[in-house]
Motif scaffolding. Structure first.
Motif, PDB file in Angstrom:
ATOM      1  N   THR C  54       0.825  -1.208   0.000  1.00  0.00           N
ATOM      2  CA  THR C  54       0.000   0.000   0.000  1.00  0.00           C
ATOM      3  C   THR C  54       0.856   1.254   0.000  1.00  0.00           C
ATOM      4  N   LYS C  55       0.239   2.388  -0.333  1.00  0.00           N
ATOM      5  CA  LYS C  55       0.952   3.661  -0.216  1.00  0.00           C
ATOM      6  C   LYS C  55       0.716   4.316   1.145  1.00  0.00           C
ATOM      7  N   ASP C  56      -0.296   3.845   1.846  1.00  0.00           N
ATOM      8  CA  ASP C  56      -0.720   4.524   3.078  1.00  0.00           C
ATOM      9  C   ASP C  56      -0.385   3.696   4.315  1.00  0.00           C
ATOM     10  N   TYR C  57       0.563   4.202   5.108  1.00  0.00           N
ATOM     11  CA  TYR C  57       0.986   3.413   6.271  1.00  0.00           C
ATOM     12  C   TYR C  57      -0.085   3.307   7.338  1.00  0.00           C
ATOM     13  N   HIS C  58      -1.146   4.125   7.241  1.00  0.00           N
ATOM     14  CA  HIS C  58      -2.225   3.992   8.231  1.00  0.00           C
ATOM     15  C   HIS C  58      -2.921   2.646   8.123  1.00  0.00           C
ATOM     16  N   GLU C  59      -2.878   2.054   6.937  1.00  0.00           N
ATOM     17  CA  GLU C  59      -3.424   0.687   6.792  1.00  0.00           C
ATOM     18  C   GLU C  59      -2.741  -0.288   7.754  1.00  0.00           C
ATOM     19  N   PRO C  80       7.553  11.046  14.465  1.00  0.00           N
ATOM     20  CA  PRO C  80       6.082  11.127  14.422  1.00  0.00           C
ATOM     21  C   PRO C  80       5.415   9.785  14.112  1.00  0.00           C
ATOM     22  N   ILE C  81       5.928   9.022  13.164  1.00  0.00           N
ATOM     23  CA  ILE C  81       5.298   7.725  12.859  1.00  0.00           C
ATOM     24  C   ILE C  81       5.435   6.780  14.044  1.00  0.00           C
ATOM     25  N   SER C  82       6.600   6.807  14.699  1.00  0.00           N
ATOM     26  CA  SER C  82       6.761   5.965  15.891  1.00  0.00           C
ATOM     27  C   SER C  82       5.702   6.310  16.929  1.00  0.00           C
ATOM     28  N   ILE C  83       5.488   7.597  17.121  1.00  0.00           N
ATOM     29  CA  ILE C  83       4.496   8.024  18.122  1.00  0.00           C
ATOM     30  C   ILE C  83       3.091   7.561  17.735  1.00  0.00           C
ATOM     31  N   GLU C  84       2.776   7.688  16.476  1.00  0.00           N
ATOM     32  CA  GLU C  84       1.469   7.173  15.991  1.00  0.00           C
ATOM     33  C   GLU C  84       1.338   5.674  16.210  1.00  0.00           C
ATOM     34  N   ALA C  85       2.431   4.969  15.901  1.00  0.00           N
ATOM     35  CA  ALA C  85       2.395   3.508  16.022  1.00  0.00           C
ATOM     36  C   ALA C  85       2.226   3.103  17.481  1.00  0.00           C
ATOM     37  N   ILE C  86       2.948   3.791  18.351  1.00  0.00           N
ATOM     38  CA  ILE C  86       2.840   3.508  19.792  1.00  0.00           C
ATOM     39  C   ILE C  86       1.390   3.729  20.242  1.00  0.00           C
ATOM     40  N   ALA C  87       0.806   4.843  19.786  1.00  0.00           N
ATOM     41  CA  ALA C  87      -0.589   5.154  20.135  1.00  0.00           C
ATOM     42  C   ALA C  87      -1.517   4.048  19.644  1.00  0.00           C
ATOM     43  N   ALA C  88      -1.167   3.455  18.510  1.00  0.00           N
ATOM     44  CA  ALA C  88      -1.986   2.368  17.951  1.00  0.00           C
ATOM     45  C   ALA C  88      -1.690   1.030  18.614  1.00  0.00           C
ATOM     46  N   GLY C  89      -0.773   1.047  19.591  1.00  0.00           N
ATOM     47  CA  GLY C  89      -0.495  -0.187  20.339  1.00  0.00           C
ATOM     48  C   GLY C  89       0.447  -1.141  19.639  1.00  0.00           C
ATOM     49  N   LYS C  90       1.163  -0.638  18.648  1.00  0.00           N
ATOM     50  CA  LYS C  90       2.102  -1.512  17.930  1.00  0.00           C
ATOM     51  C   LYS C  90       3.483  -1.462  18.582  1.00  0.00           C
TER      52      LYS C  90
END
Lengths: 336, 336, 336, 336
Positions: C54-59, C80-90
């Motif tokens: 995919t092109k969208d890492y939110h997937e 920023p992506i790390s922070i998003e991922a952490i928030a998503a529990g990854k």
């Protein structure tokens, strides 16, 4: 102070002269004799403070002040001069080989019988730092029981075909050092010899009846197997390595080089070639063998390389030749 | 034939005596002087055939037959004796450091002005086979423009705290060789010095006001950067390596060992430790520096290590000390 | 079986994809996202059996099946992506550096607080067989107390001036690995940094405001001294060596080459150059770091390189830059 | 995409399975057959995504989808299964030795006649990075005409006496790799074999009618001489070296170790032992031989090791045995 006379002022005679004068503190060279003595050689000898320079080696044998004689003359005179020297009561250091002819070596042995004469053969490589390190490791049991001995001995340049014709052949001229090395490294005699050989370096060597490349397998009395590989010409210089493999490990040496410098560039990672010339490579061993001979004389001790060692190396060489001629393994017991 | 007098018959004086007698064919040692001369030392000296042995070095300076003097006395006397010898018209080989005090070195320089006196400083490592190989590669452009110089210099054993107290500190006593090496390897002066140091080997060294471990960064006049690492104690012996990295490649040396033998067994693949003692490691370099000094005297040529080299190494050492004291990089121009 | 999503399909993202598919038996890659995804890259990814491209890492972040995320996007998006991922529990594996800006790394740290999230930074060299061997020897006390650490890190080719301009400078781009290595090898933090640097490889690098050659001295919290030498261009390839010297000995590594073959000929004794490219040299370490990350996730264990490690390396890099600017040693405590 | 069936899921079958799944991008394993298939093995195989697991290899031979077969069963079945597979139109990769019996190998050769079947023998060492480097240097003429080939091949541990009894003897079981290596390194056939051997490792091996230590001399068709030294037990691990010496130089390889780390301490300078186990040492070569086989199948090209190579190695082994029995050099022409 041991007083020494040197018979033969060629390359090796000069080496021993230098060794005694520069390294051996308990000996002096009183006289050097050479039938072809010339002004240049005399000047060289005198620069070391040697008193007498002569063409006649009997001056040495007849000089009651001289304790020990170095026989550095041509190979065919090693045995007769040694016998004369023994008769004159001199201790003898004899260059290798004692003779190409086993019978003549036996005459030297007979001359020595019952005499308190020290006799040492010039197998200088036994005194080389690298080979000494192998011998020490083997002796101390650090590799356990020896199983496989490997000796690589390759010259930087082949001799002239002329030289080859009078050399006694590669086995008695060059490999003889390796035969002695095999015996020395594991302290055991040789029982059987097989040679696979070829003329790959110079056809002229073949025409002179000799070979220039060989793989020699030895079966040792202690059960170990030994392989020597020889070439008369290594493009990268003088290749002198050994390895002993045993039940508990392996001890191996590499070549010596002039420095440890390594150049890394776009072409690779390049170290120096091995020391090219035997005098560079083995200079320290020549000094040490001389020191050991003088010590044996001074302290009335056994010489580290005796006439039996001189005999055995020649017997193995003769067996090697026979193996080439008869294309089969030859037992050392076939050679007297 | 250059006639030599040796002033100081301690360890290094004896080394030079041996070198001249055993290796240098165009020189003889006529006189050795030492205020603490005793029977044993005299016996050792006489065994090399030296005529005169004395307690008074003026015998050497006043002897019109003597051409050259080796100043091997204690460091604090290097400069004054050198100046006396220069006044007496003798060529001088002076052990390192010429002095700890830059002012005194300048007095020696002044004494030399306008005189046809040869003066060489005892930076023997320049004559070591390994470092010579690096220098040659750099000089021949084989690594291109030098960018990074790395020198590792670690002693096998720390000196006594007593010795440390009078040594002038590690930088003037030990690292001084490395400072000279940096200048020699790339043929460039030093512009700036920064030292990070510590007392990690022996607290007594710290109590004596010195350090025993250091990383020293030098900025060279040719733009290259140099790093020296020192320790007063390497458990595996004397560690003496160098590396020069440049635009076209790198040349590096390893330590010398007693043999190339490597033992492979269940514990690993083990080679010999580096030569442990500086006299073993550098013996050949001591002989070569002496031969070069004698050649310079005999042929009226420049000495390979002159008084400026002696001065610069001390200036860098003083800057290093200042860097430790003031915790900052020190420009060499700050040091007179 | 750990399900993984990879964000960023550039060079390093592809390396991790291959590692997981070929070596890591307890993980599968479910999705790879890249905003610049093209057909070729998609084909490459699919050939490993990856389901989603995919092109969208939110997937990836929104996929509840995915346990762990590899952040392999451009450096400025790591935090920023790390922070998003952490928030998503990854769980997060984040490429180095976490960010050039210490503040942003602290935001990641804050995001991790109180979460049961595994976070690993991509200091792959810790997993290299050579550096692991040093670390093991140090940890086991085989060299005693560490005194001196030496790290040589030289690239085969300089980056383009363009790249340099956006790289954060040599210290944050290249030396950052060496800063982490210093900390890893002796298990100690850095207290002080001094840099001597130069532009010797390419003037364009200087014009872009960076340096290309440096000697960096670190004072470690455990008292050891460390020196790193860097060059942006080694003519002989990628030079990656380290040495730790301590009270009981030294452990040192050499470069890896493609084979052990050595050619001896009239030119010298030549081995192969070091492996040229970082992917050749470090391929095995990339696989191992991935296996360790997956194991930490699966077994709920600590990751071997955590966010503090990511922070400290950047702090040292910032201190190094300051040292160059202010021409003085900089304490790490000056850097927040 | 080449579809592969593997016959035999023992140690080597599993190695090839892993190689194809992890490294070979243009092949997949469809079926693995083994008469002794158990749950554990099946689990292992299925973890690589293999569809079919069976006890009956005929499922593979009868599957029209399968292009190529790997014969990894017990040695006595290599030839008959290969013949069946050829008859079924499958390309065949056959583990070494094809058979101990020359007659059976000839039957395989006959089966191949006139068929467009690829047949490769599992002499994996030809694909080892070190031996490839030697071969490349020889082929490119970098050492000139080959004169001397030296192969050292020593196992870390002897096999059980039980194994020895069914192994065909050391020459067909272990040295067969070295026989192939000799032919490969210089691209020439063997003309004559002489063996000097002994039982030095384990008397039980002797009682089983075999030897455990040997020096084997080969005369090559191109005039070169070759020596192989074998031991069934090297205390330091798996010793796998080779050297080719020629008119212009020498190319030699050392053993591979797990890291380049070297520890210097009071005991010496110690590097790691050679990789101990053949799977560690040769893992990369197994992968490469598989990739080459698959490429040959896919591109309809010649396989790099063909049935003649399989035949010749066995003929040399049989000659070696005869040499031991008859204590003489044996010409290869005596062996049909």
């Amino acid at each position: 102070m041991v007083k020494v006379g040197i018979i033969g002022a060629g390359r090796i005679g000069k080496v021993h002269l230098q060794s005694i004068c520069n390294y051996v503190r308990n000996a002096t060279v009183k006289t050097v004799a050479d039938p072809y003595m010339n002004e240049e050689t005399e000047g060289f000898i005198r620069s070391f403070g040697v008193e007498n320079v002569t063409k006649d080696y009997h001056e040495i044998l007849n000089d009651p002040e001289i304790d020990a004689v170095l026989v550095c003359s041509s190979t065919d005179t090693h045995a007769p001069i040694s016998i004369e020297a023994i008769a004159a009561g001199k201790h003898v250091f004899c260059e290798k080989p004692v003779d190409h002819d086993i019978e003549k070596i036996k005459q030297v042995m007979k001359a020595l019988e019952g005499k308190k004469i020290k006799f040492q053969v010039g197998f200088n490589r036994r005194f080389d730092h690298n080979f000494e390190a192998i011998r020490a490791a083997v002796k101390e049991g650090r590799i356990g029981q020896p199983h496989i001995i490997k000796i690589t001995s390759r010259d930087p340049e082949p001799p002239s075909a002329d030289y080859v014709a009078h050399s006694g052949g590669m086995f008695l001229d060059m490999t003889i050092h390796d035969f002695d090395m095999a015996r020395y490294l594991v302290g055991s005699d040789v029982e059987e010899v097989y040679v696979q050989s070829a003329v790959l370096v110079d056809p002229a060597i073949g025409e002179a009846g000799d070979v220039d490349t060989a793989i020699i397998t030895l079966k040792m009395a202690n059960g170990a197997l030994c392989v020597i590989d020889n070439s008369r010409r290594a493009a990268y210089g003088y290749d002198q390595r050994a390895e002993v493999f045993g039940s508990e490990g392996m001890i191996a040496t590499a070549n010596d080089a002039n420095s440890t410098a390594v150049l890394s560039n776009a072409q690779g990672v390049t170290g120096e070639k091995p020391l090219y010339f035997f005098l560079e490579r083995y200079m320290q061993s020549f000094a040490k063998e001389m020191a050991c001979f003088i010590d044996a004389v001074e302290q009335d001790a056994e010489t580290p390389v005796d006439v039996i060692d001189g005999l055995q190396a020649v017997r193995i060489g003769v067996a090697a030749k026979k193996s080439v001629d008869e294309k089969r393994p030859v037992a050392l017991s076939e050679i007297d």
